[in-house]
Write a protein that holds these residues in place. Structure first.
Motif, PDB file in Angstrom:
ATOM      1  N   ALA A  72     134.722  46.802  20.442  1.00 52.43           N
ATOM      2  CA  ALA A  72     135.638  45.911  21.155  1.00 52.43           C
ATOM      3  C   ALA A  72     135.360  46.016  22.645  1.00 52.43           C
ATOM      4  O   ALA A  72     134.958  47.073  23.145  1.00 52.43           O
ATOM      5  N   VAL A 132     135.790  34.510  17.657  1.00 55.52           N
ATOM      6  CA  VAL A 132     135.414  34.202  19.040  1.00 55.52           C
ATOM      7  C   VAL A 132     136.352  34.978  19.940  1.00 55.52           C
ATOM      8  O   VAL A 132     137.489  35.296  19.562  1.00 55.52           O
ATOM      9  N   PRO A 133     135.945  35.290  21.150  1.00 49.66           N
ATOM     10  CA  PRO A 133     136.826  36.045  22.059  1.00 49.66           C
ATOM     11  C   PRO A 133     138.059  35.227  22.433  1.00 49.66           C
ATOM     12  O   PRO A 133     138.078  34.000  22.351  1.00 49.66           O
ATOM     13  N   GLU A 134     139.119  35.922  22.848  1.00 48.50           N
ATOM     14  CA  GLU A 134     140.330  35.265  23.330  1.00 48.50           C
ATOM     15  C   GLU A 134     140.645  35.752  24.743  1.00 48.50           C
ATOM     16  O   GLU A 134     140.326  36.878  25.127  1.00 48.50           O
ATOM     17  N   CYS A 186     128.441  39.509  21.803  1.00 50.58           N
ATOM     18  CA  CYS A 186     129.275  38.475  21.189  1.00 50.58           C
ATOM     19  C   CYS A 186     128.454  37.676  20.189  1.00 50.58           C
ATOM     20  O   CYS A 186     127.287  37.361  20.448  1.00 50.58           O
ATOM     21  N   PHE A 208     137.487  40.799  22.979  1.00 50.24           N
ATOM     22  CA  PHE A 208     136.816  40.573  21.700  1.00 50.24           C
ATOM     23  C   PHE A 208     136.849  41.856  20.895  1.00 50.24           C
ATOM     24  O   PHE A 208     136.461  42.933  21.378  1.00 50.24           O
ATOM     25  N   ASP A 209     137.347  41.724  19.657  1.00 51.17           N
ATOM     26  CA  ASP A 209     137.352  42.838  18.708  1.00 51.17           C
ATOM     27  C   ASP A 209     136.538  42.391  17.503  1.00 51.17           C
ATOM     28  O   ASP A 209     136.935  41.464  16.790  1.00 51.17           O
ATOM     29  N   ARG A 210     135.431  43.049  17.284  1.00 47.37           N
ATOM     30  CA  ARG A 210     134.493  42.622  16.257  1.00 47.37           C
ATOM     31  C   ARG A 210     135.114  42.597  14.875  1.00 47.37           C
ATOM     32  O   ARG A 210     134.725  41.790  14.019  1.00 47.37           O
ATOM     33  N   HIS A 245     138.160  39.272  15.573  1.00 48.15           N
ATOM     34  CA  HIS A 245     137.902  37.965  16.168  1.00 48.15           C
ATOM     35  C   HIS A 245     136.629  37.315  15.647  1.00 48.15           C
ATOM     36  O   HIS A 245     135.639  38.002  15.358  1.00 48.15           O
ATOM     37  N   PRO A 268     129.907  33.437  25.195  1.00 47.35           N
ATOM     38  CA  PRO A 268     131.093  32.578  25.196  1.00 47.35           C
ATOM     39  C   PRO A 268     131.157  31.718  26.459  1.00 47.35           C
ATOM     40  O   PRO A 268     130.591  32.057  27.495  1.00 47.35           O
TER      41      PRO A 268
END
Length: 877
Positions: free
Chosen positions: A823, A863-865, A838, A856-858, A861, A844
């Motif tokens: 993450a 996609v990242p937030e 990512c 981003f938490d693999r 997610h 992104p």
């Protein structure tokens, strides 16, 4: 003789008592029903005249029989007459010239009587009043030409001062002085008629009366006054007041026309004020030796008011002319309120007025099955926000919070919708509002979150409708009476900001908008989009069907591309007006509306407080998302399942947690999610590989805040040990303060690094907080082993690296795998630089901005937030 005298005394006493009782009864009725004062105006006026007549008769009878024995009774009667006079001649109609100022009339109100002087009766004084507008013509005569002209000037000024600019059109026939008698009224643009123009002027008035009778009244109403009262609106025709200053008798040919006007003019709003010629059918005012008498006041002597000063007349007329040039003022917000709040059902749609039309009647705007959605357009400064305020206020006054729910979003820089939420100056809020977003022009993700929320609500309603075999909201509410199914209105001001560019946010937003616009009507979800111009929005190109769903169009002055191309109505309407069109903007469906001044804070606060005090039990304040406000780190409280931040109201099921992420594993709070609910973004730290965090970027304060919020939230979840290392001078103060607050924390310097990176199995979690780990000398191999093997031993690294290349160097160089970092939170790092971390090809679409981060938490997610790092205050206070 004595018996006859006593009988006469008793008769006089009876007459006085009866007259006084009549006057008191009318006065009490008028004062107890002020809301119906307009309907009773004529009753009060007649009572005033009757009271004066009886007063004169009683006075004469009393003096001729028992002289002044019953003067006290007569004085009481005079006091009642004075009170009646105040009711039918308020404000500018009767105030003295020293205190005089114009009085704005009530909408749809009927004009009252006008003062010409006072009547003195022993110890009582009352105004002497005469009728004019909607009531009578005046014929003024006397032995003093200057005094007569002074009475006429005073009556005209009072009539103009109790009406709105433009409601009275003034014409003067002055053959002797060629307009000089009333020259002070010239700034109003009145018409002066010379010696040869009397005949054509009278002919024109007769034609005007014929036209009003045929086309305006049309046999349905007996007068313009009745029409105005029935529609509770502005008069369809202005009053025409014609002053005829004759110096000789009228010729027979003109006398016939004059008599026609005297008979039929009042009903059609035409009034004559005549000097110097005897006529039938007019209220007579006779001036003799400085005093006067009228038909209304009988033979009671009137002490005439002095003529109004010419400079006062001219100043008033200049001000009225200036207001007339500026156009009509906006209506009042209170005019849109119903007599009883929350009396409507929204089952079949929403209907509420937003202003009044040219005839003074309120113009109602619908939202329901047809039209389902609205598009508002107008250039900057044209009044979009004011229009939205007026519409929302009108809706909220008619439908209670169980019938209507509002979601409000403002993408321009400002806090237009913040007034609907509790604030430091006003604790009230609009009970219908569930969410208000302000200053979100740089947070398009929040607009996307709102559309996702509405999409979820749409699916929930569609599933419920399917279960109950309902096809639209009205049927669902009938079948599921216990359900909570209010109509939802989502207002997005300057919505083009949400759709700017051709990135993933705009693409998803358009898709969600299209689905909501197409299916929302049947489920009671309505969109109101406001913009300056929709023609340049790239995301809408090729999606004409989306805008086509917005069949209700509201165009403000100079609006472009809101109405149909051949509909030019918005180009010619004045300020404070709008074109309402419920047929996709085609020219034949235009309605011109005059808008109230709903942006006035006092007027709005009065309405909002009224609704707030009536709110149902359990009504919660709305969620306010302010893009310019940095949220504070919530206070954490322990819980059996881990923890929950009391201020944020999240639960273990919030984003960043899932069974795959460790179930009930401890969760590190990293910031606030940009979402409809104020929920924290959390990272679960279980025993799976890669359960470490990398904070990336050079913004020291935000990086320190993320590490501190993560550590403090983890410390609140139970026993844990913290090891902190910081060799960067700019961050040492923040790191030291954090160590002082943590219950179990050790500070490591350069001499202790060998011990810091040793993975020691323990029963409690161990968190290594590294401030600027790329500046920590040596021990890179130990760090890599801890990142790889630590999570399985409940040891997790929460580290800060100032760039992605520096992180890669610490992990083994350009070819190193980054799997140990499961993450990350990126600050001022470009999206392209995040590609190695990512799954999004090319990285992104992230453009760094202040106090925003990309999380981003693999394991969670796709996609990242975007998140907002908390403001962390380590001070004990």
């Amino acid at each position: 003789m004595g018996n006859h005298r006593n009988a006469l005394v008793e008769a006089v006493r009876h007459e006085l008592a009866e007259a006084r009782g009549t006057a008191r009864a009318v006065l009490a009725a008028a004062e107890s029903a002020r809301a119906e004062a307009q309907r009773r105006r004529r009753l009060v006026r007649d009572a005033y005249a009757t009271c004066l007549t009886q007063l004169a008769e009683a006075r004469d009878s009393a003096r001729s029989t028992i002289e002044r024995r019953f003067q006290g009774e007569a004085n009481a009667l005079a006091g009642n007459a004075g009170s009646l006079a105040a009711l039918c001649a308020p404000g500018a109609a009767s105030s003295s010239w020293r205190m005089w100022s114009p009085t704005e009339p009530e909408q749809g109100g009927r004009p009252g009587l006008l003062r010409i002087g006072t009547i003195d009766f022993e110890h009582a004084t009352m105004p002497a009043l005469v009728p004019l507008l909607d009531a009578a013509h005046l014929q003024v005569s006397g032995d003093d030409r200057i005094a007569v002209d002074g009475v006429i000037s005073g009556v005209l000024l009072r009539a103009l001062g109790t009406t709105r600019p433009g409601d009275v059109k003034l014409t003067v026939y002055d053959p002797e002085r060629l307009g000089g008698t009333l020259a002070a009224f010239a700034p109003l643009g009145l018409t002066f008629v010379g010696p040869g123009g009397l005949g054509p002027m009278l002919d024109d008035l007769v034609e005007h009366i014929c036209r009003v009778n045929e086309t305006v009244l049309a046999g349905e109403f007996g007068s313009l006054a009745e029409l105005t009262a029935a529609t509770v609106g502005r008069r369809p025709e202005p009053w025409r007041v014609v002053v005829l200053l004759f110096d000789a008798e009228v010729a027979p040919a003109q006398r016939a026309q004059l008599d026609r006007i005297l008979r039929a003019g009042v009903a059609c709003g035409v009034h004559l004020i005549i000097r110097g010629a005897a006529v039938e059918g007019a209220e007579r005012i006779v001036v003799r030796h400085g005093t006067g008498t009228t038909d209304t006041t009988g033979d009671l002597p009137i002490r005439l008011d002095p003529p109004p000063p010419a400079e006062r007349i001219a100043a008033f007329c200049r001000g009225a002319a200036e207001r007339l040039r500026e156009g009509p003022p906006p209506a009042r917000l209170a005019d849109l309120e119903p007599e009883k709040i929350w009396s409507r059902s929204s089952a079949h749609g929403l209907v509420a007025p937003i202003g009044d039309g040219p005839d003074g009647a309120l113009v109602e705007v619908p939202l329901g099955d047809d039209p389902p959605h609205a598009l508002i357009g107008g250039p900057s400064g044209s009044g979009k926000t004011n229009l939205i305020y007026a519409w929302l206020g009108s809706l909220c006054a008619r439908y209670d919070p169980s019938e209507l729910a509002l979601y409000l979003l403002d993408f321009k820089e400002g806090v237009s919708f913040a007034r609907f939420t509790p604030g430091p100056r006003d604790e009230s809020w609009l009970p219908h509002v569930r969410l208000a977003g302000v200053n979100v022009n740089h947070d398009r993700e929040f607009g996307l979150a709102l559309l996702r929320h509405l999409g979820d609500e749409l699916r929930t309603r569609a599933q419920a409708a399917k279960r109950h075999e309902a096809t639209k909201l009205a049927e669902l509410r009938a079948e599921d009476a216990a359900g909570d199914w209010p109509r939802i209105v989502a207002v997005i001001d300057e919505f083009q900001v949400l759709l700017a560019g051709r990135d993933a946010v705009a693409e998803e937003a358009v898709t969600l908008l299209e689905d909501l616009a197409r299916r929302g009507r049947s489920q009671g979800i309505h969109l109101v989009l406001a913009s300056q111009d929709v023609s340049g929005i790239e995301a809408l190109w090729g999606r004409s069907g989306l805008i086509g769903q917005f069949t209700l169009r509201i165009a403000l002055p100079k609006a472009r591309r809101i109405l149909a191309e051949n509909n030019l109505a918005a180009a010619v309407i004045p300020r404070f007006h709008a074109v309402v069109n419920a047929d996709s903007g085609v020219a034949g469906a235009n309605q011109i509306v005059r808008l109230p001044d709903a942006s006035d804070r006092l007027s709005w606060r009065t309405l909002q407080r009224r609704l707030w005090r009536a709110r149902p039990a359990g009504c919660s304040p709305p969620r306010l998302f302010d893009g310019d406000t940095v949220p504070a780190l919530p206070r954490f409280r322990s819980s059996a399942a881990g923890f929950s931040p009391g201020a944020a109201g999240s639960s273990p099921g919030a984003a960043g947690s899932s069974p795959g992420a460790g179930g009930s594993s401890p969760g590190a709070v990293l910031g606030e999610r940009i979402d409809v609910a104020a929920r924290p973004a959390r990272l679960r730290l279980g025993r799976m590989p890669g359960r470490n965090l990398a904070v990336l970027g050079t913004r020291v304060d935000e990086a320190c805040a993320i590490l501190a919020s993560a550590a403090l939230s983890l410390a609140a979840q139970g026993p844990a040990h913290f090891s902190v290392v910081c060799t960067l001078p700019e961050a040492q103060h923040s790191a030291a303060r954090l160590v002082a607050e943590l219950p179990e924390a050790d500070w490591y310097d350069e001499s202790d690094l060998a011990q810091l990176f040793e993975v020691i199995p323990d029963e409690i979690p161990h968190y290594v907080l590294g401030y600027a780990l790329d500046a920590v000398p040596g021990h890179k191999d130990r760090l890599r082993r801890m990142l790889a093997d630590g999570p399985s031993q409940r040891t997790h690294v929460l580290g800060w690296w100032r760039s992605v290349p520096r992180l890669r160097d610490d992990l083994g160089g350009p070819g190193a795998r980054l799997d140990a970092i499961g993450a990350w939170v990126a600050l001022d790092v470009q999206g392209a630089d995040l590609g190695p971390l990512c799954p999004v090809p090319g990285g992104p679409a992230w453009y760094p901005r202040t106090r925003r981060a990309l999380f981003f938490d693999r394991s969670v997610h796709r996609v990242p937030e975007v998140i907002i790092p908390y403001e962390v205050n380590h001070d004990p206070t």
